[in-house]
Design a protein around this motif. Structure first.
Motif, PDB file in Angstrom:
ATOM      1  N   ARG A  96      27.314  41.067  40.918  1.00  0.00           N
ATOM      2  CA  ARG A  96      28.190  41.551  40.078  1.00  0.00           C
ATOM      3  C   ARG A  96      29.663  41.640  40.870  1.00  0.00           C
ATOM      4  O   ARG A  96      30.891  41.476  40.283  1.00  0.00           O
ATOM      5  N   ALA A  97      29.588  42.142  42.170  1.00  0.00           N
ATOM      6  CA  ALA A  97      30.759  42.435  42.855  1.00  0.00           C
ATOM      7  C   ALA A  97      30.968  41.412  43.758  1.00  0.00           C
ATOM      8  O   ALA A  97      32.021  41.568  44.203  1.00  0.00           O
ATOM      9  N   ALA A  98      30.410  40.269  44.046  1.00  0.00           N
ATOM     10  CA  ALA A  98      30.672  39.050  44.888  1.00  0.00           C
ATOM     11  C   ALA A  98      32.123  38.412  44.306  1.00  0.00           C
ATOM     12  O   ALA A  98      32.270  38.244  43.003  1.00  0.00           O
ATOM     13  N   LYS A  99      32.865  38.303  45.164  1.00  0.00           N
ATOM     14  CA  LYS A  99      34.092  37.770  44.913  1.00  0.00           C
ATOM     15  C   LYS A  99      34.411  36.634  46.035  1.00  0.00           C
ATOM     16  O   LYS A  99      34.070  36.640  47.148  1.00  0.00           O
ATOM     17  N   PRO A 100      34.913  35.356  45.561  1.00  0.00           N
ATOM     18  CA  PRO A 100      34.967  34.823  44.031  1.00  0.00           C
ATOM     19  C   PRO A 100      33.680  34.832  43.356  1.00  0.00           C
ATOM     20  O   PRO A 100      32.663  34.373  43.973  1.00  0.00           O
ATOM     21  N   SER A 101      33.637  34.924  42.142  1.00  0.00           N
ATOM     22  CA  SER A 101      32.674  34.676  41.180  1.00  0.00           C
ATOM     23  C   SER A 101      32.793  33.533  40.405  1.00  0.00           C
ATOM     24  O   SER A 101      33.861  32.797  40.756  1.00  0.00           O
ATOM     25  N   ASN A 115      32.806  33.070  37.316  1.00  0.00           N
ATOM     26  CA  ASN A 115      33.966  33.196  36.374  1.00  0.00           C
ATOM     27  C   ASN A 115      35.457  32.890  36.973  1.00  0.00           C
ATOM     28  O   ASN A 115      36.240  32.357  36.392  1.00  0.00           O
ATOM     29  N   ASP A 116      35.501  33.480  38.389  1.00  0.00           N
ATOM     30  CA  ASP A 116      36.894  33.380  39.134  1.00  0.00           C
ATOM     31  C   ASP A 116      37.116  31.799  39.057  1.00  0.00           C
ATOM     32  O   ASP A 116      38.271  31.365  38.957  1.00  0.00           O
ATOM     33  N   GLU A 141      37.876  29.987  35.977  1.00  0.00           N
ATOM     34  CA  GLU A 141      39.108  30.337  35.275  1.00  0.00           C
ATOM     35  C   GLU A 141      40.114  29.529  36.045  1.00  0.00           C
ATOM     36  O   GLU A 141      41.272  29.099  35.481  1.00  0.00           O
ATOM     37  N   HIS A 149      25.103  43.436  43.758  1.00  0.00           N
ATOM     38  CA  HIS A 149      25.795  42.746  44.780  1.00  0.00           C
ATOM     39  C   HIS A 149      26.224  41.649  43.948  1.00  0.00           C
ATOM     40  O   HIS A 149      27.524  41.017  44.273  1.00  0.00           O
TER      41      HIS A 149
END
Length: 50
Positions: free
Chosen positions: A34-39, A41-42, A45, A32
């Motif tokens: 790993r799949a979360a958006k936004p992360s 890292n997002d 960046e 869950h």
């Protein structure tokens, strides 16, 4: 900055409960996150983009 602090508190709570999770629950939480958006890292960046 308060939102970031809230996220950090939540992650510390998740870390505190990891020892109580079964292997199946650990896999589900990991998947869950790993799949979360936004992360994280997002967001990082986007902040670093020129």
């Amino acid at each position: 900055m308060n939102y970031i602090d809230d996220v950090s508190v939540t992650l510390r709570r998740v870390l505190a409960f990891i020892p109580t999770l079964s292997p199946e629950e650990r896999a589900r939480v990991s998947s869950h996150l790993r799949a979360a958006k936004p992360s994280v890292n997002d967001v990082t960046e986007a902040l670093e983009a020129e």
